[in-house]
Structures are given as structure tokens and as C-alpha cells.
Design a protein around this motif. Sequence first.
Motif, PDB file in Angstrom:
ATOM      1  N   SER A 171      80.743 -65.284  28.188  1.00  0.00           N
ATOM      2  CA  SER A 171      81.018 -64.351  29.244  1.00  0.00           C
ATOM      3  C   SER A 171      80.122 -63.018  29.343  1.00  0.00           C
ATOM      4  O   SER A 171      80.216 -62.427  30.403  1.00  0.00           O
ATOM      5  CB  SER A 171      82.307 -63.711  29.400  1.00  0.00           C
ATOM      6  OG  SER A 171      83.055 -63.301  28.377  1.00  0.00           O
ATOM      7  N   PRO A 217      85.408 -60.686  33.905  1.00  0.00           N
ATOM      8  CA  PRO A 217      86.147 -60.232  35.175  1.00  0.00           C
ATOM      9  C   PRO A 217      85.934 -60.811  36.278  1.00  0.00           C
ATOM     10  O   PRO A 217      86.546 -60.481  37.339  1.00  0.00           O
ATOM     11  CB  PRO A 217      86.116 -58.753  34.877  1.00  0.00           C
ATOM     12  CG  PRO A 217      84.547 -58.489  34.141  1.00  0.00           C
ATOM     13  CD  PRO A 217      84.528 -59.632  33.454  1.00  0.00           C
ATOM     14  N   ALA A 241      90.581 -61.288  27.679  1.00  0.00           N
ATOM     15  CA  ALA A 241      90.243 -60.922  28.951  1.00  0.00           C
ATOM     16  C   ALA A 241      90.171 -59.387  29.044  1.00  0.00           C
ATOM     17  O   ALA A 241      91.197 -58.874  29.040  1.00  0.00           O
ATOM     18  CB  ALA A 241      91.345 -61.473  29.969  1.00  0.00           C
ATOM     19  N   THR A 242      89.273 -58.819  29.434  1.00  0.00           N
ATOM     20  CA  THR A 242      87.889 -59.587  29.928  1.00  0.00           C
ATOM     21  C   THR A 242      86.700 -58.868  29.025  1.00  0.00           C
ATOM     22  O   THR A 242      86.631 -57.903  28.499  1.00  0.00           O
ATOM     23  CB  THR A 242      87.559 -59.512  31.239  1.00  0.00           C
ATOM     24  OG1 THR A 242      87.381 -58.188  31.740  1.00  0.00           O
ATOM     25  CG2 THR A 242      88.751 -59.999  31.901  1.00  0.00           C
ATOM     26  N   SER A 272      89.649 -56.059  35.362  1.00  0.00           N
ATOM     27  CA  SER A 272      90.167 -56.696  34.221  1.00  0.00           C
ATOM     28  C   SER A 272      91.438 -57.043  33.903  1.00  0.00           C
ATOM     29  O   SER A 272      91.970 -58.155  33.468  1.00  0.00           O
ATOM     30  CB  SER A 272      89.684 -55.894  32.953  1.00  0.00           C
ATOM     31  OG  SER A 272      89.900 -56.375  31.480  1.00  0.00           O
TER      32      SER A 272
END
Length: 340
Positions: A171, A217, A241-242, A272
Motif C-alpha cells: 500500500s 486509506p 489499517a492504514t 484511516s
Amino acid sequence: MLYDIARPILFSLDAETAHEFSLATLNLAGRFLPAGKPAPSDPVEVMGLSFPNRIGLAAGLDKNGEAIDGLARFGFGFIEIGTVTPRPQPGNPRPRLFRLPEVRGIINRMGFNNHGVDALVANVGAAKFKGVLGINIGKNFDTPIENAADDYLACLDKVYALASYVTVNISSPNTKNLRQLQGESELDDLLGRLKERQARLADKHGRYVPLTLKIAPDLEPAQVINIADALRRHRIDGVIATNTTISREKVQGVRYGEQQGGLSGAPVFEASTAVVAQLAQALAGELPIIAAGGVLDGRGARAKLEAGAQLVQLYSGLIYRGPALVQECVRATADFGADR
């Protein structure tokens, strides 16, 4: 109090220079000073691991595991190092780290700069820390996205024996196309291969090391549901997360707010926390959530738990608040759930 004195000096330096100086200082402290106080005790069991308290260090601060013993003095219930890649890489060109003090935010486009997984393994082996250690793994920038799983598997093989848990970072916005791995088919393939390798490594080493997935997010509710389904389907052990956000909604008109990279700190807190709440609803307690993103005080840490998380990680808040933030968050989250 010491950080209150040091902060103006650190903030007078370029952000990355200040980071490097702080990390080097922590490295020396961990090597040469007597052991600090043990982590405040408010034990909780998550993923089959016993955490002394719910507050941990997020990945990114100590990418190479160089200052584990120094960081342990802050009283964290767990420490996560990385992101590490199979081969060393310099990351993106400098400047690539920017403070946004008006909004207590940070923008980075570091690009997984690290010394490679072999260097991290050597540093972990030399550390005295015996607490819960997460190791965050990623892919090299020049590995084609269709071969990304090979990089994650190579890292998993090397860190498995030393980690309490392993985080799969798909991510970060600073490695080209990395977030494509959050897509439904790509994620299914990656998680399937990781779980297969995890089972083999558990047999080889005689211990089961949980796998967590770190997500962005910047996801639509339908994407969060799809990711939750994949986590359940592949029996992943937890989700973080995140990561940082690519949104600039909260930093319009702020100096450096237009810089490319991932935005962290207070501006990402709401987005988030919303993802944490969406995951909590979609997962219905089937696997734990570790919350990260914008925690600047004890109330923020408590809010993450109230949204559905079991553990909380800090990073950008430490830049603005210093080590005192850890103790404040531990106190604010102590005995959470006792009356729930």
C-alpha cells in the motif's frame, strides 16, 4: 522534557537529516546505555502473541532494524521494522521527506530505501530486544509488478525465523504500481502464494509466524469489503489499517502540501479511522486489526480501538510529540474492553 529541548534543534535540520541523526542516536543508546524501563504492562493477546501493551511502532522509522534496542526504551508493546526489500536500493532522489507542522503532518516519497533483507537480518540477529518484533516486507522498485510475489516470498523466507509476525506492504504510494496488488485478482494470487509458503516455513522452523497485510486509506467501501473477503478466504492473521494517503484534501494551501508522496500524521487520522471501522464491520471479529494513521495523543489511540482495532501503531506522532506520546497512549488504552 528532553525531547521538548531537542525538537527545535531537530526541526531546524532538513527532515531526513534529522531522521538519520535521531536513528543514529537511538542506535548508540541501545548499544551502550543500560537497559531502560520495561514496557508498561497491560497485556493483550492478539494473533496468538502476547503484547505487553497495545501501542507499537509502525514500520518506516527503522527500515533496516538498526535501532531496535534504542527504540525499545520508549515503552512500546511491540516494534515493527522495515519496509525491507530483497536487494538494497537507494529509494527516490532527495529531498523526499517534508514536515507540515501547521497541520502536524508529514509527506514522504522515500521509495523503500533500505540496505536489503540480508542487512536487516544481521541487525535483528545482533539486537538484544526480546519483545514482539514485526518485520515489514516489500518489493524492489525494478521488479515488474507481475513478479512482485517472488520478492515478497524471498523476504519472507529470510525473515521468518526472526520475526514475531510479518507484514506484507502492498500500500505504499511511493513504489510504482504497488497499490495494484490491492486489486481483487492480484491480491488473491499474492495471498495464496504467501499462505502456502507460510505453511512450509512453519513446518521447517517448528513455529507459526502470523502474516498481516498493510492497506491504504484511499479505498472505496466496496474495495475494503473485497479485501476483507480475501483476508478471510486466505486465513491471513491480521490487517494493518492504514498506510499513508495520496489525498491532499486536508493540506490545501499548506507549505509542502503539494509535494508528491504519502501524507501521514494528523491529516490522515479521519480517513484511516474510517477504514478501520469499515474493516471491523466487514470482518466481524474474524481477524484482528492493527490501526495506524494520525495518532497524536491518547484520545486518538483510544478512538482507533473504539473504531474496532485491537492494537495501535505510532510514527508521525513521535516526530511532533516525542517518546512521551508512547506512555500517554499506553495509559489511554489501558484496560480497554474491560467494561465492554
